[in-house]
Write an enzyme that holds these catalytic residues in place. Structure first.
Site, PDB file in Angstrom:
ATOM      1  CG  HIS A 282       6.263 -26.331  10.785  1.00  0.00           C
ATOM      2  ND1 HIS A 282       6.711 -26.399  12.217  1.00  0.00           N
ATOM      3  CD2 HIS A 282       7.764 -26.825  10.936  1.00  0.00           C
ATOM      4  CE1 HIS A 282       7.983 -27.209  12.847  1.00  0.00           C
ATOM      5  NE2 HIS A 282       8.693 -27.233  11.557  1.00  0.00           N
TER       6      HIS A 282
ATOM      7  CB  CYS B 216      -0.351  -2.625   4.692  1.00  0.00           C
ATOM      8  SG  CYS B 216      -0.584  -3.809   6.244  1.00  0.00           S
TER       9      CYS B 216
ATOM     10  CG  ASP C 160      -0.582   0.177   2.787  1.00  0.00           C
ATOM     11  OD1 ASP C 160       0.579  -0.122   3.027  1.00  0.00           O
ATOM     12  OD2 ASP C 160      -1.453  -0.243   3.559  1.00  0.00           O
TER      13      ASP C 160
END
Length: 154
Positions: free
Chosen positions: A98, A65, A8
């Site tokens: 994982h 962001c 952004d």
């Protein structure tokens, strides 16, 4: 390997630093973010990167962001995305090993450029371990599928 990147208005500077870092490491980078500091809604970039990764147009994604949270939520709304917000390298590494995450997110207001590079590097260098972890990912997918079926039946 092709990596989607999105951001952004808050994260323009850090996005450009990470984009250059990825290119220096030999990755092809597809930019779905803004290059303007004018207000820009993070869900747009989160969605575009999520779609590119989920469709296989890009192998992995990086989102930035203010905090990494909002843009990762937008990406996670796309089916097939497993985006994680990380503010340090260890969680980034384990999220790949994982959880087989395919998008990493972090905040330009949370981490500096050198820490962001370390997060990206640990995340990219880690490999999914499979085994018991795959079973857990399958369980999460089943929860989503069940939720979709229940919604369709309602």
């Amino acid at each position: 390997m092709k990596i989607a990147i999105g951001n952004d208005h808050v994260a323009v500077g850090l996005k450009n630093i990470i984009k250059e870092h990825l290119e220096e490491r030999g990755y092809e980078v597809v930019d779905f973010g803004t290059n303007s500091t004018e207000r820009f809604d993070y869900p747009i970039s989160g969605y575009k990167v999520g779609c590119a990764v989920a469709a296989g147009e890009c192998d992995l994604g990086v989102l930035i962001c203010g905090t990494g949270v909002g843009i990762s939520l937008a990406a996670n709304a796309v089916e097939g995305v497993r985006a994680v917000v990380c503010s340090e390298p260890y969680s980034a590494k384990l999220s790949r090993e994982h959880n087989n995450t395919n998008i990493v997110a972090f905040g330009a207001r949370v981490v500096g450029s050198e820490l962001a590079k370390m997060i990206v590097d640990e995340w990219l260098d880690a490999k999914f371990e499979g085994g018991r972890h795959q079973r857990r990912i399958d369980m999460i997918a089943e929860i989503k599928e069940t939720q979709h079926l229940e919604a369709a039946e309602a």
